[in-house]
Design a protein around this motif. Structure first.
Motif, PDB file in Angstrom:
ATOM      1  N   ILE A  65     113.477  35.176   7.379  1.00  0.00           N
ATOM      2  CA  ILE A  65     113.828  33.817   8.247  1.00  0.00           C
ATOM      3  C   ILE A  65     112.510  32.896   8.138  1.00  0.00           C
ATOM      4  CG2 ILE A  65     113.761  33.052  10.824  1.00  0.00           C
ATOM      5  CD1 ILE A  65     116.259  34.733   9.858  1.00  0.00           C
ATOM      6  N   GLY A  66     112.942  31.758   7.737  1.00  0.00           N
ATOM      7  CA  GLY A  66     112.099  30.472   7.682  1.00  0.00           C
ATOM      8  C   GLY A  66     110.830  30.852   6.599  1.00  0.00           C
ATOM      9  N   GLY A  67     111.172  31.592   5.670  1.00  0.00           N
ATOM     10  CA  GLY A  67     110.100  31.613   4.436  1.00  0.00           C
ATOM     11  C   GLY A  67     109.257  32.685   4.701  1.00  0.00           C
ATOM     12  N   GLY A  68     109.515  33.661   5.715  1.00  0.00           N
ATOM     13  CA  GLY A  68     108.953  34.865   6.074  1.00  0.00           C
ATOM     14  C   GLY A  68     109.810  36.128   6.247  1.00  0.00           C
ATOM     15  N   ASN A  69     109.293  37.159   6.214  1.00  0.00           N
ATOM     16  CA  ASN A  69     109.787  38.572   6.840  1.00  0.00           C
ATOM     17  C   ASN A  69     108.603  39.398   7.598  1.00  0.00           C
ATOM     18  OD1 ASN A  69     108.091  39.564   4.647  1.00  0.00           O
ATOM     19  ND2 ASN A  69     109.682  40.126   3.257  1.00  0.00           N
ATOM     20  N   PRO A  70     108.861  40.573   7.910  1.00  0.00           N
ATOM     21  CA  PRO A  70     108.071  41.221   8.602  1.00  0.00           C
ATOM     22  C   PRO A  70     106.801  41.440   7.630  1.00  0.00           C
ATOM     23  CG  PRO A  70     110.214  42.254   9.122  1.00  0.00           C
ATOM     24  CD  PRO A  70     110.282  41.169   7.999  1.00  0.00           C
ATOM     25  N   LEU A  71     106.854  41.905   6.642  1.00  0.00           N
ATOM     26  CA  LEU A  71     105.468  42.128   5.504  1.00  0.00           C
ATOM     27  C   LEU A  71     104.828  40.879   5.493  1.00  0.00           C
ATOM     28  CD1 LEU A  71     104.430  44.128   3.600  1.00  0.00           C
ATOM     29  CD2 LEU A  71     105.714  43.250   1.870  1.00  0.00           C
ATOM     30  N   SER A  72     105.210  39.784   5.096  1.00  0.00           N
ATOM     31  CA  SER A  72     104.468  38.535   4.969  1.00  0.00           C
ATOM     32  C   SER A  72     103.851  38.139   6.312  1.00  0.00           C
ATOM     33  CB  SER A  72     105.165  37.451   4.341  1.00  0.00           C
ATOM     34  OG  SER A  72     106.409  36.956   5.408  1.00  0.00           O
ATOM     35  N   ASN A  73     104.490  38.428   7.477  1.00  0.00           N
ATOM     36  CA  ASN A  73     104.056  38.282   8.724  1.00  0.00           C
ATOM     37  C   ASN A  73     102.992  38.864   9.201  1.00  0.00           C
ATOM     38  OD1 ASN A  73     106.023  36.415   8.898  1.00  0.00           O
ATOM     39  ND2 ASN A  73     107.002  37.198  10.721  1.00  0.00           N
ATOM     40  N   ALA A  74     102.832  40.291   8.674  1.00  0.00           N
ATOM     41  CA  ALA A  74     101.664  41.262   8.904  1.00  0.00           C
ATOM     42  C   ALA A  74     100.527  40.640   7.987  1.00  0.00           C
ATOM     43  CB  ALA A  74     102.022  42.789   8.502  1.00  0.00           C
ATOM     44  N   ALA A  75     100.846  40.186   6.709  1.00  0.00           N
ATOM     45  CA  ALA A  75      99.663  39.808   6.029  1.00  0.00           C
ATOM     46  C   ALA A  75      99.142  38.524   6.634  1.00  0.00           C
ATOM     47  CB  ALA A  75     100.171  39.550   4.656  1.00  0.00           C
ATOM     48  N   LEU A  76     100.025  37.434   6.975  1.00  0.00           N
ATOM     49  CA  LEU A  76      99.645  36.337   7.563  1.00  0.00           C
ATOM     50  C   LEU A  76      98.827  36.439   8.879  1.00  0.00           C
ATOM     51  CD1 LEU A  76     102.766  34.081   6.884  1.00  0.00           C
ATOM     52  CD2 LEU A  76     100.649  34.157   5.809  1.00  0.00           C
ATOM     53  N   GLY A  77      98.957  37.647   9.471  1.00  0.00           N
ATOM     54  CA  GLY A  77      98.045  38.175  10.877  1.00  0.00           C
ATOM     55  C   GLY A  77      97.041  38.446  10.474  1.00  0.00           C
ATOM     56  N   GLY A  78      96.655  38.821   9.104  1.00  0.00           N
ATOM     57  CA  GLY A  78      95.800  39.677   8.805  1.00  0.00           C
ATOM     58  C   GLY A  78      95.577  41.167   9.238  1.00  0.00           C
ATOM     59  N   HIS A  79      96.845  41.607   9.183  1.00  0.00           N
ATOM     60  CA  HIS A  79      96.754  43.130   9.756  1.00  0.00           C
ATOM     61  C   HIS A  79      97.260  43.974   8.923  1.00  0.00           C
ATOM     62  CE1 HIS A  79      96.711  41.206  13.773  1.00  0.00           C
ATOM     63  NE2 HIS A  79      97.883  40.646  13.660  1.00  0.00           N
TER      64      HIS A  79
END
Length: 171
Positions: A65-79
């Motif tokens: 969704i909107g250029g992201g997925n759960p995996l990229s969201n974890a990385a973007l959050g630094g987790h």
């Protein structure tokens, strides 16, 4: 059952509440107004237990969704721990995640992605490589306080090339 309640509980890392809501019939894939799912926000907030509950309930780890997925969201959050949990479950390539993580200045995730063999020399037409994204993140200053100089050094030492000229960037 309100999807907003599940979404809020997932974002806040309340795994016990998420579990109860799912057992009561909440839809694991029901997103907010733009389609962002509870798993996406749980991954971004770094709640490992909540991520595990949602994945166990059948949340789609590959939903974009909107250029992201759960995996990229974890990385973007630094987790990193959440990223390590989700990575073997997804179809995502590490290249796009490396670029986005470099742009946000998350040093630990950049190091991890390089350790696991993220694609280093790929670029997006006229936008650059992961190294270019790190320079761009530093220059744009959206994420002040992030260790961009260290991210850039790590990417350079790993052999990630720059497609664009950053020679005029202040040191």
């Amino acid at each position: 059952m309100s999807s907003a309640t599940l979404y809020a509980a997932a974002r806040s890392g309340h795994a016990d509440v998420v579990r109860v809501l799912l057992e009561a019939g909440a839809e694991v894939e029901r997103g907010d107004y733009d389609g962002t799912t509870p798993l996406m926000v749980a991954a971004e907030s770094g709640s490992m237990e909540t991520v595990e509950v949602l994945v166990g309930a059948g949340a789609d780890v590959n939903r974009w969704i909107g250029g992201g997925n759960p995996l990229s969201n974890a990385a973007l959050g630094g987790h990193r721990a959440v990223y390590e949990f989700l990575a073997p479950l997804t179809d995502d390539d590490s290249f796009s995640v490396l670029m986005r993580t470099a742009y946000h200045g998350h040093l630990d995730c950049v190091r991890y992605l390089l350790e696991i063999g993220a694609v280093r020399d790929k670029s997006i037409f006229l936008m650059g490589t992961a190294l270019d994204y790190a320079h761009r993140g530093k220059r744009e200053g959206h994420y002040r306080g992030q260790p961009y100089d260290e991210v850039i050094r790590v990417l350079e030492e790993a052999g990630v090339p720059a497609q664009l000229d950053w020679s005029d960037e202040p040191g």
